[in-house]
Write a protein that holds these residues in place. Structure first.
Motif, mmCIF file in Angstrom:
data_model
loop_
_atom_site.group_PDB
_atom_site.id
_atom_site.type_symbol
_atom_site.label_atom_id
_atom_site.label_comp_id
_atom_site.label_asym_id
_atom_site.label_seq_id
_atom_site.Cartn_x
_atom_site.Cartn_y
_atom_site.Cartn_z
ATOM 1 N N ASP A 102 36.560 56.324 38.396
ATOM 2 C CA ASP A 102 36.091 55.990 39.892
ATOM 3 C C ASP A 102 36.967 56.238 41.075
ATOM 4 O O ASP A 102 36.744 56.316 42.017
ATOM 5 C CB ASP A 102 35.757 54.312 39.146
ATOM 6 C CG ASP A 102 34.318 54.702 38.778
ATOM 7 O OD1 ASP A 102 33.568 55.148 38.202
ATOM 8 O OD2 ASP A 102 34.074 53.470 38.235
ATOM 9 N N SER A 103 38.150 55.479 40.814
ATOM 10 C CA SER A 103 39.021 55.574 41.027
ATOM 11 C C SER A 103 39.504 57.344 41.165
ATOM 12 O O SER A 103 40.009 57.577 43.225
ATOM 13 C CB SER A 103 40.666 55.604 40.355
ATOM 14 O OG SER A 103 41.987 55.570 41.583
ATOM 15 N N LYS B 299 37.602 59.903 41.700
ATOM 16 C CA LYS B 299 35.999 59.820 42.906
ATOM 17 C C LYS B 299 36.062 58.895 43.963
ATOM 18 O O LYS B 299 35.794 59.808 45.090
ATOM 19 C CB LYS B 299 34.546 58.975 42.308
ATOM 20 C CG LYS B 299 33.360 60.368 40.836
ATOM 21 C CD LYS B 299 32.699 58.990 40.852
ATOM 22 C CE LYS B 299 32.224 59.636 38.951
ATOM 23 N NZ LYS B 299 30.934 58.861 38.727
ATOM 24 N N GLN B 300 36.493 57.984 44.259
ATOM 25 C CA GLN B 300 36.595 57.464 45.837
ATOM 26 C C GLN B 300 38.227 58.076 46.149
ATOM 27 O O GLN B 300 37.355 58.576 47.619
ATOM 28 C CB GLN B 300 37.454 55.308 45.022
ATOM 29 C CG GLN B 300 37.147 55.447 46.591
ATOM 30 C CD GLN B 300 37.794 53.992 46.293
ATOM 31 O OE1 GLN B 300 38.103 53.418 44.819
ATOM 32 N NE2 GLN B 300 37.725 53.093 47.277
ATOM 33 N N GLN C 186 37.567 60.471 49.415
ATOM 34 C CA GLN C 186 38.239 59.863 50.561
ATOM 35 C C GLN C 186 38.602 61.618 51.398
ATOM 36 O O GLN C 186 39.224 61.548 52.231
ATOM 37 C CB GLN C 186 39.131 59.321 50.434
ATOM 38 C CG GLN C 186 38.618 57.662 50.380
ATOM 39 C CD GLN C 186 40.142 56.930 49.892
ATOM 40 O OE1 GLN C 186 40.935 57.284 49.022
ATOM 41 N NE2 GLN C 186 39.588 55.422 49.408
#
Lengths: 188, 305
Positions: free
Chosen positions: B186-187, B189-190, B194
């Motif tokens: 998730d990190s 992907k974030q 970004q």
């Protein structure tokens, strides 16, 4: 749910499948006669009750192995109870002596008297056949077989107790049982 | 079969034998089928005599005593819920979270029960009738077999329980690891969302710049980038390289600043267009007046992609 229509063999088979009700119904049917047998053999009410209890426990344990094609429920059960009684006699040291002097007179099956046959026996064809076959035997043979069956003694002790030659005891028993066997198979 | 053996069989039917005589008969029965049959037949006949015994009612509480004794022993033959059912239920409970293992355990138990029943039937079929000695032997054999099956089953059950526990621990560890990896993913992907980088490698069609290289890394979200130039010719005096970003939404290229290369014709620099660029379609490098111009005037030496 009651199971009045089931015969002894069916009840025993059900007991083998852990049907407690069937086992208790079988107890109601067999216990009086087997208790009578144990009292005759052991001459002690307390001993007879203990053996009766142990034998029914063993009957429950062994019920799964009962095979109606090989034997009837009553004879199968009676064999267990008689073995137990003889084991108890052996343990008590009674197998090599008579318990009481009057034992012989009391060791008689109901083969000699029609009056002795109770209502239940009258309804049992097999019991009637056994009684009839036993009557057919010579008196000496019949008495020896009855005595041997009910006392659980060795032939040596039996010969000594009855003051008979050992050979005579053996011969009477052999001839008597073989004849009984023939008669119960329908022979004459 | 001789008369002596018949005599022993008859005495045995009434349980009158002991010691050597009993052993002699038992031994003879093993090899003599006819004697064995007679022995069994006489024993059956003898026990029929029990039918003629005068019945005596047992004490009223005898049935209750028998029931209590059977119950008190527990084990597979106890009244009420059988041991097998209890063990089976325990198996199900243990395997609640692992259905496959539980079903396997249950099947194993059923198989063992069937095997035991088959063994009992096979023994019964193999021995048409039994003498007391044979019956005792058979009983011992059956007891041993039953004990062996029960022990075997309990070992398997213990092994399965251990395996189930081990699987539970591994499952817990795996769940923890999955949670960690999911968080990391998730990190990432974030971060990826970004950054949203685009890399463009450009080559010049101008002869003097045929050996030169230009790489642009463009960050769409931040609307800024990094420019790398290599083997660039030195610009003539009074001139500078100027970077342009072409936005299709704008009529003219947007200046991204003057670029100064070193003596080796190399530069690596961050840039940001002077106006916001929504969609950078192309990048261009031109030669402009020293200090740069607000609107492209000079020749373009690189453009792309």
């Amino acid at each position: 749910m009651s199971q009045p229509e089931l015969n002894d063999e069916e009840l025993l088979q059900r007991a083998g499948r852990r049907d407690v009700r069937a086992f208790e119904q079988l107890y109601d049917r067999l216990a009086p006669r087997l208790h009578g047998l144990l009292r005759q053999m052991l001459h002690d009410e307390r001993e007879a009750e203990e053996v009766l209890q142990d034998s029914f426990v063993q009957l429950w344990d062994r019920a799964p192995s009962f095979d109606p094609a090989r034997s009837q429920a009553f004879t199968w059960a009676a064999m267990i109870f008689r073995h137990k009684a003889i084991d108890r006699m052996r343990m008590l040291g009674r197998r090599n002596r008579l318990v009481e002097s009057a034992a012989l007179e009391h060791s008689v099956l109901d083969a000699g008297s029609d009056a002795a046959a109770d209502a239940e026996l009258e309804t049992s064809e097999r019991a009637a056949a056994v009684r009839e076959a036993l009557r057919e035997l010579p008196k000496d043979q019949r008495q020896l077989i009855e005595f041997a069956f009910l006392k659980g003694l060795t032939h040596h002790v039996l010969a000594e107790s009855l003051n008979l030659p050992l050979g005579t005891v053996k011969t009477h028993i052999r001839l008597g049982l073989l004849r009984l066997c023939d008669l119960l198979k329908g022979g004459r | 079969m001789d008369e002596r053996q018949e005599e022993l069989a008859a005495l045995n039917a009434l349980h009158m034998l002991e010691g050597d005589e009993q052993r002699s008969l038992d031994g003879a029965c093993v090899s003599d089928k006819e004697l064995r049959a007679l022995n069994t037949e006489l024993e059956q006949v003898a026990v029929e005599l029990a039918r003629l015994v005068t019945p005596v009612e047992p004490p009223a509480d005898m049935k209750k005593r028998i029931r209590a004794k059977i119950r008190s022993r527990g084990g597979p033959g106890a009244f009420g819920v059988s041991r097998g059912v209890i063990v089976g239920a325990a198996g199900w409970a243990l395997a609640a979270g692992l259905a496959v293992a539980s079903v396997w355990l249950w099947n194993e138990r059923s198989k063992l029960i069937e095997q035991h029943a088959a063994a009992v039937r096979a023994i019964a079929a193999a021995v048409p009738a039994s003498s007391p000695a044979e019956e005792r032997k058979e009983a011992r054999s059956l007891e041993d077999e039953l004990k062996s099956i029960r022990d075997d089953y309990e070992k398997k059950q213990a092994a399965l329980n251990t395996e189930i526990e081990s699987l539970r621990i591994r499952e817990t560890e795996a769940q923890t690891r999955i949670t960690q990896l999911t968080a990391e993913a998730d990190s990432l992907k974030q971060q990826n969302a970004q950054t949203q980088m685009e890399i463009t490698i450009l080559q010049s069609t101008v002869w003097e710049y045929r050996r030169s290289e230009m790489i642009v890394v463009w960050d769409r979200l931040r609307r800024q980038g990094v420019l790398m130039l290599d083997k660039m010719p030195r610009v003539e005096a009074g001139k500078d390289y100027q970077l342009w970003v072409v936005d299709t939404q704008k009529p003219d290229p947007v200046s991204a600043g003057v670029v100064t290369v070193d003596d080796k014709g190399v530069v690596k620099t961050q840039f940001k267009p002077v106006e916001a660029v929504d969609k950078a379609a192309k990048f261009a490098l031109s030669v402009e007046k020293k200090g740069g111009v607000p609107k492209k005037e000079g020749p373009v030496v690189f453009i792309g992609p």
